[in-house]
Design a protein around this motif. Structure first.
Motif, PDB file in Angstrom:
ATOM      1  N   ARG A   1       0.834  -1.198   0.000  1.00 22.82           N
ATOM      2  CA  ARG A   1       0.000   0.000   0.000  1.00 22.82           C
ATOM      3  C   ARG A   1       0.870   1.251   0.000  1.00 22.82           C
ATOM      4  O   ARG A   1       1.870   1.324   0.698  1.00 22.82           O
ATOM      5  CB  ARG A   1      -0.913   0.003   1.228  1.00 22.82           C
ATOM      6  CG  ARG A   1      -1.896   1.154   1.207  1.00 22.82           C
ATOM      7  CD  ARG A   1      -2.730   1.203   2.486  1.00 22.82           C
ATOM      8  NE  ARG A   1      -3.940   0.414   2.354  1.00 22.82           N
ATOM      9  CZ  ARG A   1      -4.409  -0.378   3.309  1.00 22.82           C
ATOM     10  NH1 ARG A   1      -3.770  -0.512   4.432  1.00 22.82           N
ATOM     11  NH2 ARG A   1      -5.531  -1.033   3.131  1.00 22.82           N
ATOM     12  N   GLY A   2       0.489   2.245  -0.812  1.00 23.57           N
ATOM     13  CA  GLY A   2       1.243   3.488  -0.899  1.00 23.57           C
ATOM     14  C   GLY A   2       0.452   4.651  -0.333  1.00 23.57           C
ATOM     15  O   GLY A   2      -0.317   4.491   0.612  1.00 23.57           O
ATOM     16  N   ALA A   3       0.637   5.812  -0.954  1.00 25.03           N
ATOM     17  CA  ALA A   3       0.010   7.037  -0.445  1.00 25.03           C
ATOM     18  C   ALA A   3      -1.409   7.161  -0.983  1.00 25.03           C
ATOM     19  O   ALA A   3      -1.732   6.607  -2.030  1.00 25.03           O
ATOM     20  CB  ALA A   3       0.835   8.242  -0.894  1.00 25.03           C
ATOM     21  N   PRO A   4      -2.295   7.887  -0.264  1.00 22.61           N
ATOM     22  CA  PRO A   4      -3.635   8.149  -0.789  1.00 22.61           C
ATOM     23  C   PRO A   4      -3.524   8.968  -2.073  1.00 22.61           C
ATOM     24  O   PRO A   4      -2.727   9.903  -2.145  1.00 22.61           O
ATOM     25  CB  PRO A   4      -4.316   8.968   0.310  1.00 22.61           C
ATOM     26  CG  PRO A   4      -3.445   8.885   1.499  1.00 22.61           C
ATOM     27  CD  PRO A   4      -2.070   8.500   1.051  1.00 22.61           C
ATOM     28  N   LEU A   5      -4.299   8.595  -3.074  1.00 21.59           N
ATOM     29  CA  LEU A   5      -4.207   9.303  -4.352  1.00 21.59           C
ATOM     30  C   LEU A   5      -5.443  10.131  -4.651  1.00 21.59           C
ATOM     31  O   LEU A   5      -5.350  11.296  -5.003  1.00 21.59           O
ATOM     32  CB  LEU A   5      -3.993   8.296  -5.479  1.00 21.59           C
ATOM     33  CG  LEU A   5      -2.604   7.687  -5.558  1.00 21.59           C
ATOM     34  CD1 LEU A   5      -2.527   6.694  -6.683  1.00 21.59           C
ATOM     35  CD2 LEU A   5      -1.549   8.787  -5.744  1.00 21.59           C
ATOM     36  N   LEU A   6      -6.606   9.498  -4.501  1.00 18.30           N
ATOM     37  CA  LEU A   6      -7.826  10.240  -4.804  1.00 18.30           C
ATOM     38  C   LEU A   6      -8.768  10.101  -3.618  1.00 18.30           C
ATOM     39  O   LEU A   6      -8.933   9.005  -3.086  1.00 18.30           O
ATOM     40  CB  LEU A   6      -8.490   9.677  -6.063  1.00 18.30           C
ATOM     41  CG  LEU A   6      -9.748  10.393  -6.548  1.00 18.30           C
ATOM     42  CD1 LEU A   6      -9.726  10.532  -8.066  1.00 18.30           C
ATOM     43  CD2 LEU A   6     -11.015   9.679  -6.122  1.00 18.30           C
ATOM     44  N   ALA A   7      -9.303  11.226  -3.161  1.00 17.90           N
ATOM     45  CA  ALA A   7     -10.177  11.168  -2.001  1.00 17.90           C
ATOM     46  C   ALA A   7     -11.475  11.914  -2.269  1.00 17.90           C
ATOM     47  O   ALA A   7     -11.470  13.011  -2.816  1.00 17.90           O
ATOM     48  CB  ALA A   7      -9.474  11.757  -0.781  1.00 17.90           C
ATOM     49  N   LEU A   8     -12.583  11.276  -1.910  1.00 22.83           N
ATOM     50  CA  LEU A   8     -13.887  11.950  -1.924  1.00 22.83           C
ATOM     51  C   LEU A   8     -14.236  12.209  -0.471  1.00 22.83           C
ATOM     52  O   LEU A   8     -14.080  11.334   0.379  1.00 22.83           O
ATOM     53  CB  LEU A   8     -14.968  11.067  -2.534  1.00 22.83           C
ATOM     54  CG  LEU A   8     -14.733  10.492  -3.922  1.00 22.83           C
ATOM     55  CD1 LEU A   8     -15.961   9.700  -4.353  1.00 22.83           C
ATOM     56  CD2 LEU A   8     -14.447  11.594  -4.907  1.00 22.83           C
ATOM     57  N   GLU A   9     -14.718  13.417  -0.192  1.00 20.88           N
ATOM     58  CA  GLU A   9     -15.025  13.756   1.176  1.00 20.88           C
ATOM     59  C   GLU A   9     -16.470  14.208   1.278  1.00 20.88           C
ATOM     60  O   GLU A   9     -16.845  15.234   0.712  1.00 20.88           O
ATOM     61  CB  GLU A   9     -14.087  14.883   1.618  1.00 20.88           C
ATOM     62  CG  GLU A   9     -13.779  14.859   3.086  1.00 20.88           C
ATOM     63  CD  GLU A   9     -12.895  16.051   3.427  1.00 20.88           C
ATOM     64  OE1 GLU A   9     -13.191  16.736   4.406  1.00 20.88           O
ATOM     65  OE2 GLU A   9     -11.937  16.304   2.660  1.00 20.88           O
ATOM     66  N   ARG A  10     -17.293  13.415   1.921  1.00 18.32           N
ATOM     67  CA  ARG A  10     -18.715  13.721   2.125  1.00 18.32           C
ATOM     68  C   ARG A  10     -19.358  14.269   0.865  1.00 18.32           C
ATOM     69  O   ARG A  10     -19.942  15.346   0.853  1.00 18.32           O
ATOM     70  CB  ARG A  10     -18.883  14.712   3.280  1.00 18.32           C
ATOM     71  CG  ARG A  10     -18.352  14.159   4.611  1.00 18.32           C
ATOM     72  CD  ARG A  10     -18.332  15.208   5.690  1.00 18.32           C
ATOM     73  NE  ARG A  10     -19.686  15.555   6.130  1.00 18.32           N
ATOM     74  CZ  ARG A  10     -20.380  14.840   7.014  1.00 18.32           C
ATOM     75  NH1 ARG A  10     -19.856  13.761   7.530  1.00 18.32           N
ATOM     76  NH2 ARG A  10     -21.575  15.201   7.382  1.00 18.32           N
ATOM     77  N   VAL A  11     -19.256  13.487  -0.180  1.00 16.14           N
ATOM     78  CA  VAL A  11     -19.752  13.936  -1.478  1.00 16.14           C
ATOM     79  C   VAL A  11     -21.198  13.479  -1.686  1.00 16.14           C
ATOM     80  O   VAL A  11     -21.525  12.325  -1.448  1.00 16.14           O
ATOM     81  CB  VAL A  11     -18.862  13.375  -2.615  1.00 16.14           C
ATOM     82  CG1 VAL A  11     -19.505  13.597  -3.973  1.00 16.14           C
ATOM     83  CG2 VAL A  11     -17.491  14.021  -2.561  1.00 16.14           C
TER      84      VAL A  11
ATOM     85  N   LEU B   1     -14.568   8.423   0.428  1.00 18.10           N
ATOM     86  CA  LEU B   1     -13.846   7.275  -0.109  1.00 18.10           C
ATOM     87  C   LEU B   1     -12.426   7.703  -0.448  1.00 18.10           C
ATOM     88  O   LEU B   1     -12.220   8.755  -1.043  1.00 18.10           O
ATOM     89  CB  LEU B   1     -14.563   6.789  -1.372  1.00 18.10           C
ATOM     90  CG  LEU B   1     -13.912   5.678  -2.192  1.00 18.10           C
ATOM     91  CD1 LEU B   1     -13.998   4.361  -1.444  1.00 18.10           C
ATOM     92  CD2 LEU B   1     -14.606   5.546  -3.542  1.00 18.10           C
ATOM     93  N   THR B   2     -11.448   6.921  -0.050  1.00 18.12           N
ATOM     94  CA  THR B   2     -10.062   7.229  -0.393  1.00 18.12           C
ATOM     95  C   THR B   2      -9.479   6.065  -1.180  1.00 18.12           C
ATOM     96  O   THR B   2      -9.614   4.910  -0.767  1.00 18.12           O
ATOM     97  CB  THR B   2      -9.221   7.448   0.884  1.00 18.12           C
ATOM     98  OG1 THR B   2      -9.887   8.429   1.679  1.00 18.12           O
ATOM     99  CG2 THR B   2      -7.840   7.939   0.533  1.00 18.12           C
ATOM    100  N   LEU B   3      -8.883   6.377  -2.319  1.00 20.74           N
ATOM    101  CA  LEU B   3      -8.221   5.339  -3.111  1.00 20.74           C
ATOM    102  C   LEU B   3      -6.724   5.479  -2.908  1.00 20.74           C
ATOM    103  O   LEU B   3      -6.165   6.567  -3.054  1.00 20.74           O
ATOM    104  CB  LEU B   3      -8.572   5.492  -4.587  1.00 20.74           C
ATOM    105  CG  LEU B   3     -10.065   5.403  -4.924  1.00 20.74           C
ATOM    106  CD1 LEU B   3     -10.266   5.550  -6.422  1.00 20.74           C
ATOM    107  CD2 LEU B   3     -10.654   4.097  -4.430  1.00 20.74           C
ATOM    108  N   THR B   4      -6.095   4.369  -2.576  1.00 25.65           N
ATOM    109  CA  THR B   4      -4.698   4.396  -2.180  1.00 25.65           C
ATOM    110  C   THR B   4      -3.837   3.676  -3.210  1.00 25.65           C
ATOM    111  O   THR B   4      -4.271   2.673  -3.781  1.00 25.65           O
ATOM    112  CB  THR B   4      -4.547   3.692  -0.815  1.00 25.65           C
ATOM    113  OG1 THR B   4      -5.572   4.169   0.038  1.00 25.65           O
ATOM    114  CG2 THR B   4      -3.212   3.970  -0.197  1.00 25.65           C
ATOM    115  N   ALA B   5      -2.648   4.189  -3.427  1.00 27.40           N
ATOM    116  CA  ALA B   5      -1.737   3.586  -4.394  1.00 27.40           C
ATOM    117  C   ALA B   5      -1.449   2.137  -4.010  1.00 27.40           C
ATOM    118  O   ALA B   5      -1.322   1.810  -2.826  1.00 27.40           O
ATOM    119  CB  ALA B   5      -0.435   4.377  -4.444  1.00 27.40           C
TER     120      ALA B   5
END
Lengths: 542, 313
Positions: free
Chosen positions: A286-296, A311-315
């Motif tokens: 697992r790497g760094a968080p790349l794309l994050a949705l925040e209370r969308v 939702l957070t998508l992580t490398a």
């Protein structure tokens, strides 16, 4: 009901099979001598579409009270064969006999009168009419001045009760869930006293619970003496419901097995023509968080909207999103691809809020997408393979200069993808709609993966693909993850989600469940989450 | 007379119902076609042909009802032409519809010139006469408006009831509605989609032609060029206005006719200050407004304008 006055065969119900455990308290079967004429006999059926041999000299028999599974990959000719049987197509060669009588070709009415009922993969219901009207359609003389509605209603209610097919006869079809619509389709056949029921990929649109209910109904039908042909490419279902399996490959009948004496592995090999290796999953890095949705939150689109989704998508991780279609997956995918905008909430890429989110911005930020519908959105059918593979990047200096396309580079790129991804296609100039689903998907995959994206949005990436192509797509997604991409896998196929995902989230009514890591939740637990809290999804017509 | 007072006079409503009658026939005809999944833009030409066929039958010595029958037959023939091109051959319904309108209109004018080469002013016939229904016609305003009409107007109202009954209460009506929504549902139940659609277009076109004939053998007493004057196109809009339901389409037809009758009377009392074109425009402007308000969310028959090819891959 159906075979009054005729002898019923004994049904061998002792098969020790997975799925048989679910069977209801055994219904006593009328035990008599097996009648000599089979329910159905197909002899030497061949059908060509241009150069394609969809069916090639296929012969088999369906015994009375038997469940046959017709197994095969997409394009193997299963549906064509059944459409010939039902009279939608006329075979080039061969004959069909139902209960010993030859069936005139190309006449659905004759098939219906012979007791053949068909539940099509794409439902044949008129949405603007009620359940009862749909069932009664064509069962009374067209020249009657009056529909006999009371009698129809009584009969439908009786059949519903007998076979556990609950549905309100007065409801308009447009308001029904997919599962309910399928019940209406089965009722349509039973109403006409079908003695042979053909189900074409009946579980493709059902939740696990609905699938179980369908299987229970099928058992009741067999107990009443019906014969069933069950078309599928899902091995576990074939093993669960059938007595005998016929395997079709490239239009030919390549194998016939008693379900009791075979296993999934053998069937898969028969179906594909070679042994299928499932993708190997290496440990996740697992790497760094790349794309994050925040209370969308979003407006509804092709089903439910999103309701305060984070939702957070992580490398280096595959996040699997399971759920029944229409619960917000479509809008989530569209949002990440930049096609839809949120009403509330933030989207950030690598920690930076993105204010100006659009399809172009998404591509520029390294988001690659494999769209849900490869025909409608993923490709432009009447344009060439070359034009399609540069469709997302034609403005880049690699493919155009000062507004003029660089056809040489574009064509080379197309040729490279065709070679690298083993795409079967006549030339880069071929119109893409002439390619098979698997080959088209390989090109879309290549187009998405070539620029080495950081985020990969894969919506139903293997829907409708055959076993070989599925394995290929899975391998490519896993490789991308191992290279450090963050993958969001949106799929209705639970087995796929379970096989690939490092983290599983269930989507229901526009909300996300808490994530679970690989192996943490069972299929049943996920199924319950998919069914949502009330357990009933209305209005999510496929 | 005051502008509002007009609305309470029986003569205004009598005129409105009379103006509505051809629209009702033709709207029912179009509605049947569209419910089966075929947009019939031949309506304008089919009405023209019906108007001439009905009138010419009577002019040549036929009975008035024979005129209605001949108009219906001519309409059905043009309907079959339209249906042959659009249903089994699956051609564009827009192009075929416009073609049928042009063909039917031109053939009609040509035939008129051929059979009446010497005529300068259109010859007259003895049209249908008003037939007061005893008792009912004595109810003030409403009774007068509805029950002092010609028999053909009564037939128009009967046609609405008949279409509604057939669509919702008979097996063939189920098949027609299903053919316009999801033709594969019809075929899967062993009924020929082609047969249902062609039949619907033929019957619908017959009704359109009777609507045209109403103008020449009931509302007026002669045939002249351009007499349909866009009524067919209005009926296309009325079907949408009625959300493909016979009852609502009937209300729409009466509403439009009332606007039309009203503007004629407004012209008379306006004293020429307002240009008369403004009044002529009124029913159309109001129709557009009504469409916006009522039919914005109308649900189309899903298979409308989509050709069905059996066994297509």
């Amino acid at each position: 009901m159906a075979v009054a006055g005729e002898e019923l065969p004994s049904v061998d119900s002792d098969h020790d099979l997975p799925g048989r455990e679910r069977s209801l308290p055994a219904t006593p079967l009328p035990v008599t001598a097996v009648s000599s004429t089979p329910a159905l006999r197909l002899s030497g059926i061949s059908k060509r579409f241009g150069p394609l041999r969809a069916n090639d000299a296929i012969s088999f028999e369906l015994k009375r009270g038997e469940v046959i599974a017709l197994l095969g990959e997409n394009g193997a000719g299963k549906t064509t064969l059944m459409n010939i049987l039902f009279g939608h197509y006329v075979a080039d060669e061969g004959t069909v006999e139902a209960f010993g009588k030859p069936l005139p070709p190309g006449d659905p009415r004759a098939a219906l009168d012979a007791g053949i009922g068909m539940v099509h993969q794409h439902f044949t219901l008129a949405d603007n009419m009620t359940v009862q009207e749909n069932i009664a359609l064509g069962t009374q003389s067209l020249w009657r001045m009056r529909l006999n509605r009371a009698a129809a209603r009584r009969r439908i209610e009786q059949l519903s009760a007998d076979f556990g097919l609950t549905v309100d006869p007065a409801a308009t079809v447009a308001t029904l869930s997919v599962g309910e619509r399928q019940r209406v389709e089965i009722l349509k056949a039973l109403y006409r006293e079908a003695r042979i029921l053909i189900l074409d990929e009946p579980t493709a649109v059902l939740t696990p619970a609905e699938t179980d209910a369908l299987f229970r109904t099928l058992k009741l039908l067999v107990a009443k003496g019906l014969s069933i042909i069950f078309i599928s490419h899902k091995l576990h279902e074939v093993m669960a419901v059938s007595d005998r399996v016929l395997v079709l490959r490239s239009g030919q009948l390549v194998g016939e097995r008693d379900t009791a004496s075979t296993d999934r592995k053998e069937l898969a090999a028969l179906m594909v023509g070679q042994e299928v290796k499932s993708a190997k999953v290496s440990p996740m890095k697992r790497g760094a968080p790349l794309l994050a949705l925040e209370r969308v939150s979003t407006a509804p689109y092709n089903g439910s909207g999103l309701d305060e989704v984070s939702l957070t998508l992580t490398a280096g991780e595959i996040t699997g999103l399971a759920g029944v279609a229409g619960n917000g997956q479509a809008v989530l995918a569209a949002l990440i691809a930049g096609i839809r905008r949120q009403v509330r909430g933030n989207i950030s890429i690598a920690g930076q809020d993105v204010a100006d989110w659009s399809p172009r911005a998404a591509l520029a930020h390294g988001v690659a997408r494999i769209p849900e519908d490869r025909h409608a959105i993923g490709s432009i059918g009447d344009m060439s393979v070359t034009e399609n593979v540069i469709a997302e990047r034609y403005r880049s200096p690699r493919f155009s200069r000062m507004g003029f396309l660089n056809w040489k580079a574009s064509r080379q790129f197309a040729e490279k993808l065709i070679a690298d991804y083993e795409v079967k296609c006549p030339s880069p100039e071929a119109r893409i709609r002439l390619l098979s689903g698997g080959n088209m998907q390989k090109l879309i995959l290549g187009r998405a993966l070539d620029p080495d994206p950081t985020v990969i949005l894969a919506s139903q990436p293997t829907r409708g693909l055959d076993v070989g192509a599925v394995a290929y797509v899975h391998r490519m997604l896993l490789e991308a993850r191992d290279r450090g991409a963050a993958v969001l896998l949106i799929s209705e196929d639970l087995e796929e989600v379970l096989a690939l995902s490092d983290r599983i989230i269930v989507m229901s009514k526009g909300r996300l469940s808490t994530p679970s890591s690989r192996g943490e939740r069972s299929i049943r637990e996920l199924g319950e989450l998919m069914a949502g809290h009330s357990g009933e999804h209305s209005d999510h017509a496929a | 007379m005051d502008a509002l007072e007009i609305l309470f006079t029986a003569s205004f409503w009598v005129a409105a119902i009379r103006i509505a009658s051809p629209l009702i026939f033709a709207t029912m005809g179009e509605l049947i076609c569209e419910r089966a999944g075929v947009l019939n833009l031949g309506i304008e030409g089919i009405m023209t042909a019906g108007a001439f066929a009905g009138w010419f039958t009577v002019y040549s010595g036929g009975d008035l009802w024979a005129g209605v029958l001949v108009a219906a037959l001519v309409g059905a023939l043009f309907g079959l032409l339209h249906a042959t091109l659009t249903v089994p051959l699956g051609l564009s319904q827009h192009v075929v519809g416009i073609g049928v309108t042009l063909l039917a209109t031109s053939l009609t004018y040509f035939t008129y010139r051929l059979v009446l080469p010497e005529v300068t002013s259109p010859p007259k016939i003895e049209p249908f006469q008003p037939l007061a229904v005893p008792g009912l016609s004595e109810i003030p305003v409403v009774g007068e408006a509805l029950f002092t009409q010609t028999p053909l107007t009564y037939l128009a109202f009967v046609s609405v009831a008949a279409v509604a009954w057939i669509l919702y209460r008979t097996p063939v009506g189920l098949a027609v509605r299903a053919a316009g929504e999801n033709p594969s549902a019809v075929e899967a139940q062993g009924i020929s989609v082609t047969g249902i659609r062609m039949g619907a277009v033929a019957v619908g076109s017959a009704l359109m032609a009777v609507g045209g004939a109403f103008l020449t053998i009931s509302a007026f007493n002669s045939f002249f060029f351009q007499m349909i004057n866009g009524r067919g196109w209005i009926c296309i809009a009325l079907v949408v206005f009625g959300s493909w339901r016979p009852g609502k389409a009937l209300i729409g037809a009466i509403l439009f006719a009332a606007f039309d009758a009203y503007q004629v009377r407004l012209q008379q009392i306006s004293g020429g200050i307002v240009p008369y074109q403004v009044f002529l425009m009124m029913p159309y402007a109001l129709s557009i407004l009504a469409l916006i308000l009522v039919a914005r969310r109308a649900t189309y028959p899903k298979a409308l304008m989509i050709p069905y090819q059996k066994g297509e891959r």
